[in-house]
Enzyme design. Structure first.
Site, mmCIF file in Angstrom:
data_model
loop_
_atom_site.group_PDB
_atom_site.id
_atom_site.type_symbol
_atom_site.label_atom_id
_atom_site.label_comp_id
_atom_site.label_asym_id
_atom_site.label_seq_id
_atom_site.Cartn_x
_atom_site.Cartn_y
_atom_site.Cartn_z
ATOM 1 N N ASP A 79 0.918 -1.266 0.093
ATOM 2 C CA ASP A 79 0.006 0.048 -0.136
ATOM 3 C C ASP A 79 0.708 1.206 -0.031
ATOM 4 O O ASP A 79 1.886 1.238 0.096
ATOM 5 C CB ASP A 79 -0.917 -0.005 1.309
ATOM 6 C CG ASP A 79 -2.109 0.934 1.093
ATOM 7 O OD1 ASP A 79 -2.150 1.708 0.047
ATOM 8 O OD2 ASP A 79 -2.865 1.139 1.980
ATOM 9 N N LYS A 80 0.030 2.431 -0.145
ATOM 10 C CA LYS A 80 0.890 3.806 -0.127
ATOM 11 C C LYS A 80 0.199 4.733 0.842
ATOM 12 O O LYS A 80 -1.163 4.240 0.828
ATOM 13 C CB LYS A 80 0.746 4.174 -1.657
ATOM 14 C CG LYS A 80 1.292 5.701 -1.618
ATOM 15 C CD LYS A 80 0.395 6.810 -2.263
ATOM 16 C CE LYS A 80 -0.902 6.879 -1.989
ATOM 17 N NZ LYS A 80 -1.457 7.926 -2.270
ATOM 18 N N HIS A 81 0.594 5.374 1.444
ATOM 19 C CA HIS A 81 -0.080 6.307 2.266
ATOM 20 C C HIS A 81 0.430 7.857 1.855
ATOM 21 O O HIS A 81 1.712 8.157 1.979
ATOM 22 C CB HIS A 81 0.126 6.372 3.841
ATOM 23 C CG HIS A 81 -0.478 7.244 4.709
ATOM 24 N ND1 HIS A 81 -1.957 7.321 4.758
ATOM 25 C CD2 HIS A 81 -0.118 8.307 5.214
ATOM 26 C CE1 HIS A 81 -2.292 8.278 5.606
ATOM 27 N NE2 HIS A 81 -1.208 8.967 5.698
ATOM 28 N N SER A 82 -0.534 8.811 1.868
ATOM 29 C CA SER A 82 0.152 10.042 1.535
ATOM 30 C C SER A 82 -0.488 11.000 2.622
ATOM 31 O O SER A 82 -1.528 10.849 3.196
ATOM 32 C CB SER A 82 -0.561 10.569 0.064
ATOM 33 O OG SER A 82 -0.850 11.893 0.040
ATOM 34 N N THR A 119 -9.957 10.818 -0.494
ATOM 35 C CA THR A 119 -10.052 9.703 -1.679
ATOM 36 C C THR A 119 -11.458 9.187 -1.617
ATOM 37 O O THR A 119 -11.963 9.004 -2.652
ATOM 38 C CB THR A 119 -9.080 8.905 -1.353
ATOM 39 O OG1 THR A 119 -7.880 9.389 -1.388
ATOM 40 C CG2 THR A 119 -9.098 7.566 -2.201
ATOM 41 N N ARG A 167 -7.576 14.098 20.099
ATOM 42 C CA ARG A 167 -6.578 15.190 19.498
ATOM 43 C C ARG A 167 -7.190 16.411 18.893
ATOM 44 O O ARG A 167 -6.754 17.508 19.101
ATOM 45 C CB ARG A 167 -5.694 14.220 18.648
ATOM 46 C CG ARG A 167 -4.458 13.596 19.428
ATOM 47 C CD ARG A 167 -3.968 12.247 18.722
ATOM 48 N NE ARG A 167 -3.122 13.101 17.778
ATOM 49 C CZ ARG A 167 -2.675 12.655 16.342
ATOM 50 N NH1 ARG A 167 -3.052 11.402 16.086
ATOM 51 N NH2 ARG A 167 -1.811 13.259 15.542
ATOM 52 N N SER A 182 -0.335 6.964 14.694
ATOM 53 C CA SER A 182 -1.719 6.943 14.119
ATOM 54 C C SER A 182 -1.683 6.186 12.731
ATOM 55 O O SER A 182 -2.430 5.639 12.317
ATOM 56 C CB SER A 182 -2.315 8.349 14.199
ATOM 57 O OG SER A 182 -3.404 8.645 13.282
ATOM 58 N N LYS A 186 -2.448 2.256 11.482
ATOM 59 C CA LYS A 186 -3.618 1.803 10.498
ATOM 60 C C LYS A 186 -2.995 1.047 9.382
ATOM 61 O O LYS A 186 -3.694 0.192 8.816
ATOM 62 C CB LYS A 186 -4.262 3.007 10.064
ATOM 63 C CG LYS A 186 -5.250 3.766 11.194
ATOM 64 C CD LYS A 186 -5.852 5.119 10.618
ATOM 65 C CE LYS A 186 -5.243 6.023 10.751
ATOM 66 N NZ LYS A 186 -5.633 7.367 10.877
ATOM 67 N N LYS A 187 -1.827 1.311 8.914
ATOM 68 C CA LYS A 187 -1.119 0.712 7.630
ATOM 69 C C LYS A 187 -0.838 -0.523 8.195
ATOM 70 O O LYS A 187 -0.909 -1.468 7.298
ATOM 71 C CB LYS A 187 -0.090 1.662 6.955
ATOM 72 C CG LYS A 187 -0.392 2.838 6.414
ATOM 73 C CD LYS A 187 -1.132 2.583 5.078
ATOM 74 C CE LYS A 187 -2.497 3.181 5.097
ATOM 75 N NZ LYS A 187 -3.163 2.873 3.909
HETATM 76 N N1 URA Z 1 -3.853 11.490 9.521
HETATM 77 C C1 URA Z 1 -3.739 10.406 10.468
HETATM 78 O O1 URA Z 1 -4.480 9.599 10.030
HETATM 79 N N2 URA Z 1 -3.574 10.548 11.824
HETATM 80 C C2 URA Z 1 -2.930 11.765 12.205
HETATM 81 O O2 URA Z 1 -2.577 11.954 12.918
HETATM 82 C C3 URA Z 1 -2.635 12.737 11.251
HETATM 83 C C4 URA Z 1 -3.144 12.733 9.815
#
Ligand code: URA
Length: 426
Positions: A79-82, A119, A167, A182, A186-187
């Site tokens: 996967d990619k995260h931006s 997205t 937060r 965070s 998730k990734k």
């Molecule tokens: N995106 C996230 O998923 N978590 C953060 O803390 C900031 C941006």
């Protein structure tokens, strides 16, 4: 140790042990640590930071509050995260492109955050498209189609869901270790073999400077390594929007063009760069140029588009249904000269004003609105030349004219062009 004693240790800049972090986060999820205590801890972390080891432990503990996807040995899962930027629509092109390379991409995405579009919001421009797949649906579709783009479920990292909301209202979002934990929890919950991060910097991104983006990227790469996940990061320029379109339907249309071998050069370039990085990371390719050429062929032949259409259909969407667009108005240059900047953030705010983004969490979106940039940075323009095409009702266009005027700078001297990909880490 009581929650108050653990908070006091972080408040006084002591390093927290694994069991202190685990007790605190698990207590927050089961309710034995109060919202007030978690808020105090988030602020202590915001003010005093965390070591790479503490950040990795926080990430792992958060990850273990939920389900981690597991996969058969069929093919690598990537996967990619931006970190998000104006006009960033790479995910829509990248996921089906990688699926064409016999990789599996279970992409968990988000909605718009401030001026940055989401997205999922973009994909919901397609009639019927579902972004609420269950864990079982994610597994089945990833195995059959090769890719999924959907929202987070309650089972994935529940600690992050709760903590992110806290937060948000305690001014502790911009903390390097908290952002790292965070995103990476998730990734990691996707059960990946490799991850590439696209960390944006510039006027259209959360991180305004290259230096801050580098720190965030390094923190996430370090945690990926400590957690045994093959992780790399690109630092990419978000001074100008990516591609020409900002909005929902207009961005989907731009992605469809890119998936069919057309589309803007910068979007194609970044997508090919990130995708070839993953192919090299998992050892599917050993030569970068060969990887890029193979990927480019998948775009040009329409194969990547076919996989995108398959993904859309699997998620209930109708790719052939008309996607309505609002009426179009061109905004022209008031003077001649060179384009010195195109301020992505202002374009993002303009799209929110047009109803294409949210001012409040429950706002309904108007997917038909958007802004197209008709000139490039450093391009020579003459007075009266169209700079933007706005998709909106005429009275809405009038309301955002001042924002659009401020979103472009025209000067006598030609500015130097910035490269799209500034650095790669990992
Ligand atoms: N995106 C996230 O998923 N978590 C953060 O803390 C900031 C941006």
């Amino acid at each position: 140790m009581t929650p108050a004693t653990i908070i006091a240790r972080k408040r006084d800049s002591h390093e927290l042990t694994e069991s202190q972090i685990a007790d605190f986060i698990n207590g927050y999820v089961d309710g034995s640590v109060s919202e007030g205590q978690m808020a105090a801890m988030a602020m202590a972390i915001f003010l005093n930071g965390m070591t790479a080891e503490e950040t990795a432990t926080l990430t792992r503990v958060m990850l273990e509050t939920g389900v981690v996807l597991s996969w058969s040995d069929q093919s690598p899962v990537v996967d990619k995260h931006s970190t998000g930027g104006i006009g960033d629509k790479v995910s829509l092109v990248l996921a089906p492109l990688l699926a064409c390379c016999d990789l599996r991409v279970p992409m968990i995405s988000g909605r718009g955050l401030g001026p940055t579009g989401g997205t999922l919001d973009k994909l919901e421009s397609i009639a019927g498209f579902r972004c609420d797949l269950s864990i079982d649906e994610i597994r089945t579709q990833t195995d059959s189609v090769g890719c999924v783009i959907t929202g987070a479920t309650n089972e994935l990292v529940p600690a992050d869901r709760k903590l992110y909301a806290l937060r948000d209202v305690t001014a502790t979002v911009p903390s390097l270790p908290l952002i790292t934990a965070s995103i990476m929890s998730k990734k990691l919950a996707e059960g990946l073999d490799a991850l590439v991060l696209d960390v944006k910097y510039g006027s259209g991104a959360g991180m305004k400077s290259l230096d801050d983006a580098r720190k965030l990227a390094q923190s996430m790469v370090d945690v990926g390594k400590l957690m045994g996940l093959n992780t790399s990061a690109f630092l990419t320029n978000m001074h100008e929007p990516l591609g020409r379109m900002v909005g929902n339907t207009v961005e989907v249309n731009e992605c469809v063009a890119t998936l069919q071998g057309q589309g803007p050069a910068d979007l194609r370039e970044l997508t090919l760069g990130l995708a070839s990085d993953l192919l090299l990371s998992i050892g599917k390719e050993s030569d970068e140029n060969a990887a890029r050429e193979g990927l480019a062929r998948l775009l040009d032949s329409g194969k990547a588009y076919e996989t995108f259409a398959e993904m859309v259909q699997a998620q209930g969407g109708d790719i052939d249904a008309t996607r309505p667009l609002a009426p179009q108005t061109e905004i022209v240059a008031e003077e001649s000269g060179y384009v010195e900047f195109i301020d992505g953030e202002k374009l993002g705010v303009a799209v929110i004003e047009l109803g294409g983004g949210r001012k409040f969490p429950n706002d309904r979106l108007d997917h038909s609105t958007g802004v197209e940039t008709l000139v490039n940075n450093a391009e020579k323009v003459t007075r009266g030349q169209p700079l933007f095409r706005v998709f909106a009702e005429p009275e809405q266009v009038d309301a955002i004219r001042p924002l659009l005027s401020a979103a472009v700078g025209i000067r006598d001297e030609c500015p130097t062009e910035r490269s799209l990909i500034a650095e790669r880490l990992g």
